[in-house]
Design a protein around this motif. Structure first.
Motif, PDB file in Angstrom:
ATOM      1  N   LEU A 127       0.898  -1.297   0.007  1.00  0.00           N
ATOM      2  CA  LEU A 127      -0.117   0.020   0.095  1.00  0.00           C
ATOM      3  C   LEU A 127       0.734   1.231  -0.014  1.00  0.00           C
ATOM      4  CD1 LEU A 127      -3.244   0.762   1.808  1.00  0.00           C
ATOM      5  CD2 LEU A 127      -1.469   2.221   2.068  1.00  0.00           C
ATOM      6  N   LEU A 128       1.883   1.326   0.815  1.00  0.00           N
ATOM      7  CA  LEU A 128       2.666   2.418   0.746  1.00  0.00           C
ATOM      8  C   LEU A 128       3.321   2.628  -0.447  1.00  0.00           C
ATOM      9  CD1 LEU A 128       4.553   1.506   4.154  1.00  0.00           C
ATOM     10  CD2 LEU A 128       2.984   3.517   3.744  1.00  0.00           C
ATOM     11  N   ILE A 129       3.802   1.993  -1.107  1.00  0.00           N
ATOM     12  CA  ILE A 129       4.695   1.871  -2.457  1.00  0.00           C
ATOM     13  C   ILE A 129       3.490   2.213  -3.439  1.00  0.00           C
ATOM     14  CG2 ILE A 129       5.745   0.819  -4.228  1.00  0.00           C
ATOM     15  CD1 ILE A 129       7.133  -0.998  -2.131  1.00  0.00           C
ATOM     16  N   PHE A 130       2.273   1.777  -3.549  1.00  0.00           N
ATOM     17  CA  PHE A 130       1.292   2.098  -4.375  1.00  0.00           C
ATOM     18  C   PHE A 130       0.785   3.339  -4.220  1.00  0.00           C
ATOM     19  CE2 PHE A 130      -3.140   2.133  -5.894  1.00  0.00           C
ATOM     20  CZ  PHE A 130      -2.862   1.692  -7.163  1.00  0.00           C
ATOM     21  N   ALA A 167      10.159   4.837  -4.485  1.00  0.00           N
ATOM     22  CA  ALA A 167       9.425   4.316  -3.390  1.00  0.00           C
ATOM     23  C   ALA A 167       9.772   3.106  -2.656  1.00  0.00           C
ATOM     24  CB  ALA A 167       7.920   4.096  -4.189  1.00  0.00           C
ATOM     25  N   VAL A 168      10.102   1.972  -3.293  1.00  0.00           N
ATOM     26  CA  VAL A 168      10.596   1.084  -2.660  1.00  0.00           C
ATOM     27  C   VAL A 168      11.754   1.142  -1.642  1.00  0.00           C
ATOM     28  CG1 VAL A 168      11.561  -1.689  -2.884  1.00  0.00           C
ATOM     29  CG2 VAL A 168       9.848  -0.460  -4.325  1.00  0.00           C
ATOM     30  N   SER A 169      12.617   2.071  -2.182  1.00  0.00           N
ATOM     31  CA  SER A 169      13.766   2.285  -1.411  1.00  0.00           C
ATOM     32  C   SER A 169      13.274   3.131  -0.233  1.00  0.00           C
ATOM     33  CB  SER A 169      14.790   3.068  -2.137  1.00  0.00           C
ATOM     34  OG  SER A 169      15.322   2.584  -3.452  1.00  0.00           O
ATOM     35  N   CYS A 170      12.557   4.010  -0.131  1.00  0.00           N
ATOM     36  CA  CYS A 170      12.217   4.924   0.730  1.00  0.00           C
ATOM     37  C   CYS A 170      11.479   4.047   1.772  1.00  0.00           C
ATOM     38  CB  CYS A 170      11.085   5.806   0.121  1.00  0.00           C
ATOM     39  SG  CYS A 170      10.475   7.312   1.581  1.00  0.00           S
ATOM     40  N   VAL A 171      10.542   3.139   1.574  1.00  0.00           N
ATOM     41  CA  VAL A 171      10.083   2.297   2.538  1.00  0.00           C
ATOM     42  C   VAL A 171      10.846   1.390   3.098  1.00  0.00           C
ATOM     43  CG1 VAL A 171       8.163   0.479   2.685  1.00  0.00           C
ATOM     44  CG2 VAL A 171       7.827   2.515   1.235  1.00  0.00           C
ATOM     45  N   ILE A 172      11.779   0.715   2.435  1.00  0.00           N
ATOM     46  CA  ILE A 172      12.649   0.028   2.908  1.00  0.00           C
ATOM     47  C   ILE A 172      13.626   0.439   4.139  1.00  0.00           C
ATOM     48  CG2 ILE A 172      14.692  -1.425   2.866  1.00  0.00           C
ATOM     49  CD1 ILE A 172      13.533  -2.273   0.020  1.00  0.00           C
ATOM     50  N   TYR A 176      14.632   2.402   9.545  1.00  0.00           N
ATOM     51  CA  TYR A 176      15.991   2.564  10.226  1.00  0.00           C
ATOM     52  C   TYR A 176      16.645   4.001  10.166  1.00  0.00           C
ATOM     53  CZ  TYR A 176      15.211  -2.323   8.817  1.00  0.00           C
ATOM     54  OH  TYR A 176      14.895  -3.641   8.832  1.00  0.00           O
ATOM     55  N   LEU A 177      16.261   4.723   9.233  1.00  0.00           N
ATOM     56  CA  LEU A 177      16.788   6.079   8.701  1.00  0.00           C
ATOM     57  C   LEU A 177      15.960   7.250   9.280  1.00  0.00           C
ATOM     58  CD1 LEU A 177      18.587   5.852   5.394  1.00  0.00           C
ATOM     59  CD2 LEU A 177      19.353   5.144   7.843  1.00  0.00           C
ATOM     60  N   GLY A 178      14.751   6.867   9.625  1.00  0.00           N
ATOM     61  CA  GLY A 178      13.648   8.036   9.754  1.00  0.00           C
ATOM     62  C   GLY A 178      13.155   8.570   8.693  1.00  0.00           C
ATOM     63  N   GLY A 186      14.835   8.642  -1.236  1.00  0.00           N
ATOM     64  CA  GLY A 186      14.030   8.400  -2.333  1.00  0.00           C
ATOM     65  C   GLY A 186      13.772   9.226  -3.486  1.00  0.00           C
ATOM     66  N   THR A 187      13.816  10.717  -3.141  1.00  0.00           N
ATOM     67  CA  THR A 187      13.765  11.778  -3.978  1.00  0.00           C
ATOM     68  C   THR A 187      14.573  11.683  -4.739  1.00  0.00           C
ATOM     69  OG1 THR A 187      12.255  12.954  -2.638  1.00  0.00           O
ATOM     70  CG2 THR A 187      13.425  14.309  -4.500  1.00  0.00           C
ATOM     71  N   ALA A 188      15.939  11.759  -4.184  1.00  0.00           N
ATOM     72  CA  ALA A 188      17.314  11.766  -4.992  1.00  0.00           C
ATOM     73  C   ALA A 188      17.360  10.571  -6.085  1.00  0.00           C
ATOM     74  CB  ALA A 188      18.589  11.720  -4.109  1.00  0.00           C
ATOM     75  N   ILE A 189      16.829   9.409  -5.410  1.00  0.00           N
ATOM     76  CA  ILE A 189      16.862   8.098  -6.244  1.00  0.00           C
ATOM     77  C   ILE A 189      16.050   8.281  -7.601  1.00  0.00           C
ATOM     78  CG2 ILE A 189      16.337   5.713  -6.512  1.00  0.00           C
ATOM     79  CD1 ILE A 189      17.139   5.322  -3.559  1.00  0.00           C
ATOM     80  N   VAL A 190      14.864   8.845  -7.471  1.00  0.00           N
ATOM     81  CA  VAL A 190      13.948   9.016  -8.461  1.00  0.00           C
ATOM     82  C   VAL A 190      14.392   9.846  -9.594  1.00  0.00           C
ATOM     83  CG1 VAL A 190      11.589   9.648  -9.353  1.00  0.00           C
ATOM     84  CG2 VAL A 190      11.821   8.391  -7.247  1.00  0.00           C
ATOM     85  N   ILE A 191      14.923  11.006  -9.018  1.00  0.00           N
ATOM     86  CA  ILE A 191      15.531  12.269  -9.804  1.00  0.00           C
ATOM     87  C   ILE A 191      16.827  11.729 -10.538  1.00  0.00           C
ATOM     88  CG2 ILE A 191      16.688  14.440 -10.018  1.00  0.00           C
ATOM     89  CD1 ILE A 191      15.101  15.105  -7.501  1.00  0.00           C
ATOM     90  N   ILE A 192      17.643  11.063 -10.131  1.00  0.00           N
ATOM     91  CA  ILE A 192      18.896  10.247 -10.736  1.00  0.00           C
ATOM     92  C   ILE A 192      18.571   9.609 -11.889  1.00  0.00           C
ATOM     93  CG2 ILE A 192      20.975   9.335 -10.187  1.00  0.00           C
ATOM     94  CD1 ILE A 192      21.466  10.575  -7.487  1.00  0.00           C
ATOM     95  N   LEU A 193      17.697   8.724 -11.337  1.00  0.00           N
ATOM     96  CA  LEU A 193      17.211   7.455 -12.150  1.00  0.00           C
ATOM     97  C   LEU A 193      16.710   8.238 -13.582  1.00  0.00           C
ATOM     98  CD1 LEU A 193      15.845   4.857 -10.050  1.00  0.00           C
ATOM     99  CD2 LEU A 193      17.940   4.643 -11.396  1.00  0.00           C
ATOM    100  N   ARG A 194      15.816   9.197 -13.570  1.00  0.00           N
ATOM    101  CA  ARG A 194      15.135   9.988 -14.583  1.00  0.00           C
ATOM    102  C   ARG A 194      15.966  10.471 -15.296  1.00  0.00           C
ATOM    103  NH1 ARG A 194      12.256  10.328 -17.577  1.00  0.00           N
ATOM    104  NH2 ARG A 194      11.212  12.126 -17.482  1.00  0.00           N
ATOM    105  N   LEU A 195      17.119  11.326 -14.726  1.00  0.00           N
ATOM    106  CA  LEU A 195      18.075  12.101 -15.600  1.00  0.00           C
ATOM    107  C   LEU A 195      19.024  11.169 -16.398  1.00  0.00           C
ATOM    108  CD1 LEU A 195      18.740  15.025 -13.163  1.00  0.00           C
ATOM    109  CD2 LEU A 195      17.442  14.866 -14.972  1.00  0.00           C
ATOM    110  N   CYS A 196      19.397  10.055 -15.689  1.00  0.00           N
ATOM    111  CA  CYS A 196      20.134   8.922 -16.320  1.00  0.00           C
ATOM    112  C   CYS A 196      19.399   8.281 -17.351  1.00  0.00           C
ATOM    113  CB  CYS A 196      20.624   8.031 -15.147  1.00  0.00           C
ATOM    114  SG  CYS A 196      21.673   8.506 -14.070  1.00  0.00           S
TER     115      CYS A 196
END
Length: 209
Positions: A127-130, A167-172, A176-178, A186-196
């Motif tokens: 649900l969180l990821i969706f 989303a998966v990375s953020c939820v996992i 542990y990290l808050g 999570g935001t950084a991962i999405v942006i980097i993946l989109r630009l790459c």
């Protein structure tokens, strides 16, 4: 996550998506009303869908119109700048659209997750990821459909996939990290993946011609 930081996060995503919607409206030769509606829809559409899924009625967009107001103001500003300086064309159009869309996608993906957590921290991972992905891509899908285009989510290089991975990375890492670190990650991962994906032309497999 502190309320001030969350507010800044949401405003950043709202501005980014409003710009991307307004730019698409410019490309489609819409008038100022059409451009404003497209910017508004892009900025708040995903959040409305998210709230309906989570049972938040009426959706926050209608209870606190600050984000709708910001998105309309930004859309009008883009229209004015475009008429005066002609900057949203050609290569500039592609680069600005990619950057704003990537920022909006990343920010709203993790905001969707944070909204779900704020209601119930016992929600399951699916649900969180969706909810995160729907919040991230919902406005863009509505934008593209209103503009008469096939939605990015179905055809553009690694669009929804970036949101899912973020989303998966953020939820996992959340337990542990808050919230703050997880949302930034999570935001950084999405942006980097989109630009790459845009730079290296990554895409998912498609049927052979």
């Amino acid at each position: 996550m502190s309320q001030l930081l969350l507010l800044l996060f949401e405003i950043t995503g709202t501005v980014a998506f409003a710009v991307s919607g307004a730019i698409l409206g410019l490309e489609k030769r819409m008038d100022i009303l059409g451009i404003s509606i497209l910017g508004l829809t892009t900025a708040v559409g995903g959040g409305v869908i998210r709230d309906l899924i989570l049972g938040i009625t009426p959706p926050m967009t209608f209870r606190n119109p600050i984000y709708a107001t910001i998105s309309i103001a930004v859309s009008i500003l883009v229209f004015v700048i475009a008429r005066k300086y002609y900057v949203f064309k050609g290569l500039w159009y592609e680069r600005i659209m990619l950057l704003m869309d990537s920022i909006g996608l990343g920010v709203f993906t993790v905001i969707g997750i944070n909204t779900a957590y704020s209601l119930n921290n016992e929600y399951n991972m699916f649900l969180l990821i969706f909810v995160g992905v729907v919040t991230g891509v919902g406005g863009g899908v509505m934008r593209d459909m209103m503009a008469g285009d096939r939605p990015y989510i179905f055809v553009k290089h690694f669009y929804a996939s970036a949101s899912i991975i973020g989303a998966v990375s953020c939820v996992i890492v959340w337990p542990y990290l808050g919230s703050i670190t997880s949302m930034f990650a999570g935001t950084a991962i999405v942006i980097i993946l989109r630009l790459c994906a845009a730079r290296f032309r990554w895409s998912l497999p498609k049927p052979l011609p």
